[in-house]
Scaffold this active site. Structure first.
Site, short mmCIF file in Angstrom:
data_model
loop_
_atom_site.label_atom_id
_atom_site.label_comp_id
_atom_site.label_asym_id
_atom_site.label_seq_id
_atom_site.Cartn_x
_atom_site.Cartn_y
_atom_site.Cartn_z
CB CYS A 16 -0.71 -0.10 0.91
SG CYS A 16 -1.90 1.27 1.38
CB CYS A 60 1.05 1.26 5.08
SG CYS A 60 -0.21 0.27 5.55
CG HIS A 88 -3.56 -0.99 4.40
ND1 HIS A 88 -3.48 -0.24 3.44
CD2 HIS A 88 -4.71 -2.27 4.30
CE1 HIS A 88 -3.83 -0.78 3.05
NE2 HIS A 88 -4.66 -1.94 2.48
CG ASN A 146 -13.67 9.37 -4.29
OD1 ASN A 146 -15.25 9.41 -4.86
ND2 ASN A 146 -13.24 10.18 -6.00
CB SER A 183 -7.14 4.25 -6.25
OG SER A 183 -6.29 5.27 -5.58
CG HIS A 190 -3.93 2.87 3.67
ND1 HIS A 190 -2.92 2.52 4.95
CD2 HIS A 190 -3.61 4.76 4.82
CE1 HIS A 190 -2.38 3.06 5.53
NE2 HIS A 190 -2.87 4.00 5.88
CG HIS A 200 -6.78 7.42 0.89
ND1 HIS A 200 -7.57 6.60 0.74
CD2 HIS A 200 -7.72 7.83 -0.92
CE1 HIS A 200 -7.67 6.06 -0.71
NE2 HIS A 200 -7.58 6.70 -1.39
CD GLN A 212 -8.73 12.27 -4.53
OE1 GLN A 212 -7.59 13.29 -5.23
NE2 GLN A 212 -9.12 11.19 -5.11
P1 H2U Z 1 -8.41 8.04 -4.50
O1 H2U Z 1 -8.64 9.00 -3.53
O2 H2U Z 1 -9.38 8.24 -5.35
O3 H2U Z 1 -8.33 6.58 -3.71
O4 H2U Z 1 -7.83 8.61 -5.42
C1 H2U Z 1 -6.30 8.20 -4.41
C2 H2U Z 1 -5.26 9.77 -5.17
O5 H2U Z 1 -3.52 9.53 -4.85
C3 H2U Z 1 -5.09 9.94 -6.44
O6 H2U Z 1 -5.95 11.37 -6.83
C4 H2U Z 1 -3.34 9.09 -5.53
C5 H2U Z 1 -3.68 9.59 -7.12
O7 H2U Z 1 -3.48 10.60 -7.58
N1 H2U Z 1 -2.17 9.09 -5.77
C6 H2U Z 1 -0.54 9.95 -5.00
O8 H2U Z 1 -0.63 10.45 -5.07
N2 H2U Z 1 0.17 8.76 -4.80
C7 H2U Z 1 0.86 7.24 -5.33
O9 H2U Z 1 1.74 6.35 -5.21
C8 H2U Z 1 -0.60 6.57 -5.99
C9 H2U Z 1 -1.56 7.49 -6.02
ZN ZN Z 2 -1.98 1.18 3.78
#
Ligand code: H2U
Ligand code: ZN
Length: 346
Positions: free
Chosen positions: A49, A52, A112, A152, A160, A163, A165, A167
């Site tokens: 992850c 993490c 996680h 999301n 994606s 974990h 999180h 934005q």
């Molecule tokens: P979600 O909240 O939809 O899961 O999006 C996760 C965001 O995390 C996504 O905008 C970013 C992606 O660009 N990301 C990173 O900044 N670094 C990473 O290593 C993978 C994902």
């Molecule tokens: Zn994690």
């Protein structure tokens, strides 16, 4: 008019949109399948992850060994702070302008396997403190006139990574939906000499039937004009325009609301309930925005079970949104849900 009998349209006073409600289509009794489709408990730490503590991210940076929360610039930001300013107009119909902004990712917990629904109020209040600081820091920048905080959850919503999180996207132009809400709140304020959502909260407290739960500072309800089957809003009782105006007690109270909302959602279909949640608050363009009333929107796609979702297709794409289960029925279903998380209970 009998709202649980006759097809009718409902008005959204925040956006000026109408939605079609067809309650006669749910005449048959609720089928209420309870599906246990939840995935097996996840590990507290996943070496794969990127969120993490201590792991490498896709962009090559390393996520530090954080103890509570962690914020970083999105490695794949949709908006960039140094985009050159330019616009174009081809024949009056093909118009563009460049857009500046900053996108960040915020880890809610180093664990996680947690979600907001499974975290303690104290830990969620820490997340709220981070949102306050981010809103203030980003909002104070010359080029940032709006800060959109959102989460999301679940693969169904395109998230994606499980974990916990969220934005933050912040940019120069106030995005369309908050801009529309600004207009409608402002118009109500001018016409009624009072705040639209203060008036709405007072009316919903009187009516009672769409309120799901509450505490001293906030109420959670299914809005009268809900589009998604179990769409909800969390609203402060007090007229608060933005997160920094919340005092310490109110931040804990908001954490309590978010945790309880998450538990009720998860318990509804005994699944890790997917949704998009977002905080709407006053733009950071320097205006006073007296009419703005902070609120949270939850937009979950699930309809009847952990696997049956509502699609916004057909009539929704071409006419306007439509729903069968009424806002009042959805609120009653959510009211019935326990506030003891099914995973913690077993
Ligand atoms: P979600 O909240 O939809 O899961 O999006 C996760 C965001 O995390 C996504 O905008 C970013 C992606 O660009 N990301 C990173 O900044 N670094 C990473 O290593 C993978 C994902
Ligand atoms: Zn994690």
């Amino acid at each position: 008019m009998n709202h649980s009998e006759h097809p009718h349209r409902r008005f959204n006073p925040l956006t000026g949109e109408w939605i079609l409600v067809s309650p006669h289509r749910t005449k048959r009794p609720w089928q209420g399948q309870v599906e246990e489709t939840d995935v097996a408990a996840m590990p507290q730490y996943d070496p794969q992850c990127y969120l993490c503590p201590g792991n490498e991210r896709a962009g090559g940076e390393r996520t530090p060994k954080y103890a509570h929360t962690f914020v970083f610039d999105n490695d794949f930001s949709a908006l960039l702070p140094d985009t050159p300013v330019a616009e174009s107009n081809d024949g009056g119909l093909l118009r563009t302008h460049t857009e500046r902004g900053i996108c960040r990712v915020i880890c809610f917990s180093p664990r996680h396997d947690l979600t907001l629904a499974l975290m303690e109020n104290e830990a969620i209040a820490r997340v709220i403190d981070v949102w306050v600081r981010q809103y203030e820091e980003l909002g104070s920048l010359e080029d940032i006139n709006y800060v959109q905080i959102f989460e999301n959850r679940g693969a169904m919503m395109g998230c994606s990574n499980p974990h916990p999180h969220g934005q933050i996207w912040s940019n120069r132009t106030v995005p369309m939906l908050p801009a529309t809400e600004t207009c409608y709140q402002q118009a109500h304020f001018v016409n009624n000499d009072n705040c639209l959502l203060c008036d709405y909260v007072a009316l919903e407290i009187e009516r009672g039937e769409r309120i799901v739960f509450e505490n001293d500072s906030f109420i959670a309800l299914v809005p009268f004009w809900a589009v998604w089957p179990f769409e909800t809003m969390i609203l402060p009782r007090r007229h608060i325009r933005s997160l920094p105006e919340l005092n310490t007690d109110e931040r804990t109270a908001l954490a309590d609301m978010m945790r309880r909302m998450g538990i009720r959602f998860d318990n509804l279909f005994r699944t890790s309930f997917p949704y998009s949640m977002g905080i709407h608050q006053k733009p950071t363009d320097g205006g006073k925005h007296e009419a703005w009333h902070l609120h949270l929107h939850y937009y979950p796609p699930l309809l009847r079970s952990a696997s049956v979702r509502k699609f916004m297709v057909g009539y929704e794409m071409l006419g306007n949104p439509q729903r069968d289960i009424t806002a009042e029925q959805a609120a009653a279903r959510l009211r019935e849900c326990s506030e003891q998380h099914y995973r913690a209970a077993s």
